[in-house]
Design an enzyme around this catalytic site. Sequence first.
Site, PDB file in Angstrom:
ATOM      1  N   SER A   1       0.857  -1.180   0.000  1.00 36.94           N
ATOM      2  CA  SER A   1       0.000   0.000   0.000  1.00 36.94           C
ATOM      3  C   SER A   1       0.893   1.229   0.000  1.00 36.94           C
ATOM      4  CB  SER A   1      -0.954  -0.034   1.196  1.00 36.94           C
ATOM      5  OG  SER A   1      -1.896   1.023   1.123  1.00 36.94           O
TER       6      SER A   1
ATOM      7  N   HIS B   1      -2.663  -1.321  -3.172  1.00 32.55           N
ATOM      8  CA  HIS B   1      -3.796  -0.430  -2.934  1.00 32.55           C
ATOM      9  C   HIS B   1      -3.639   0.827  -3.786  1.00 32.55           C
ATOM     10  CE1 HIS B   1      -4.290  -2.285   1.365  1.00 32.55           C
ATOM     11  NE2 HIS B   1      -4.608  -3.124   0.402  1.00 32.55           N
TER      12      HIS B   1
ATOM     13  N   ASP C   1      -3.668  -5.247   6.189  1.00 30.25           N
ATOM     14  CA  ASP C   1      -4.024  -6.118   5.078  1.00 30.25           C
ATOM     15  C   ASP C   1      -2.862  -7.060   4.770  1.00 30.25           C
ATOM     16  OD1 ASP C   1      -5.532  -7.209   3.059  1.00 30.25           O
ATOM     17  OD2 ASP C   1      -5.121  -5.609   1.607  1.00 30.25           O
TER      18      ASP C   1
END
Length: 340
Positions: free
Chosen positions: A160, A187, A283
């Site tokens: 991310s 992401h 995540d």
Amino acid sequence: MLVDDSNVVRSIFARVLGQSGQVEVAGEASNSAEALAVLARVKADIILLDIEMPDRSGLDALPDILEAANGARVIVVSSFVEENGPAAIRALELGACDTLSKPGKFGFAGRFPELLVEKVVRLGSTARLGRQPHYATSDAVALPDQLSIKTPGCIAIGASTGGIPVIFDIVRNLPKALECPIFIAQHLPDAFMEFFARQLSAHTSRKVSVPKAGTTIENNTIYVSPASAHLICSQRGAHKIVDHLDYYPDSRYSPSVDALFASVAEIYAQDALAIVLSGMGNDGAAGAKLLAANNARVLVQDAESSVVWGMPGAVAKAGLANAILPPAHLIRYLAKVASA
């Protein structure tokens, strides 16, 4: 610090950030040269950087600004971000940690002020111990003795905030002998995914795509997850295929690293190799647990080189990481497994 050629925009940003009660504007600059001069005397945690500026664009000046920033993080705030996906991805590749689309002159009263404050506060509150946008394999040191160098059946990468520069470095340094498929869950807004895949393909001879559901998985191919669905692996007869999940109940992120890792654990089991790079949140931690249960290898980026040690930190703190490595060491490890 605010870097924008518009006095009006800088005034609006300063007012919005000041009214939050959580941010102090340490300096302002109307162009890139002035920004470098201000950074010589001002300590900033966050730099808001416009792209379209006279004389020298923010994108062109970004490497110099990062070098002079003494560890400050750069958020690119520009209308150009929404209009030009490649410019946004290029900014992230060069080391910007995030982007935000600047609204038109009547849009500053919408949700933009809230988003601006949220990004600045979140990134400013996480300690950064230092990072560089590129890493050389010559900087690598010895890898943990217990870390297996068996050639993997696949590589799954989750990332991310701050992960994109490392992904580019990994991809451009992939050994030709490492032929297994590579899956990436980064992401990003869905509109950026095709640009991300296209710019990745410029750094490798491998095929890079945002695959459609049902695509047969092949070697020497990099599969980038769309943001509108979760990329997973499935088995169809004798073939492994890429599939899409519209909804994954165990994750609030899209694309979900957990969804990718869970499917890789099921389809590739102990032959999988997972890498968790810089990013906010957790995540990948739930998926890493499933991978570890299948004796797959899980590597995470170290705290010092991460922009945000959220995702890799969650995996490491849960005791699920086989190794915690800086990017140069990850690259060196992939070179070793390729020749195993």
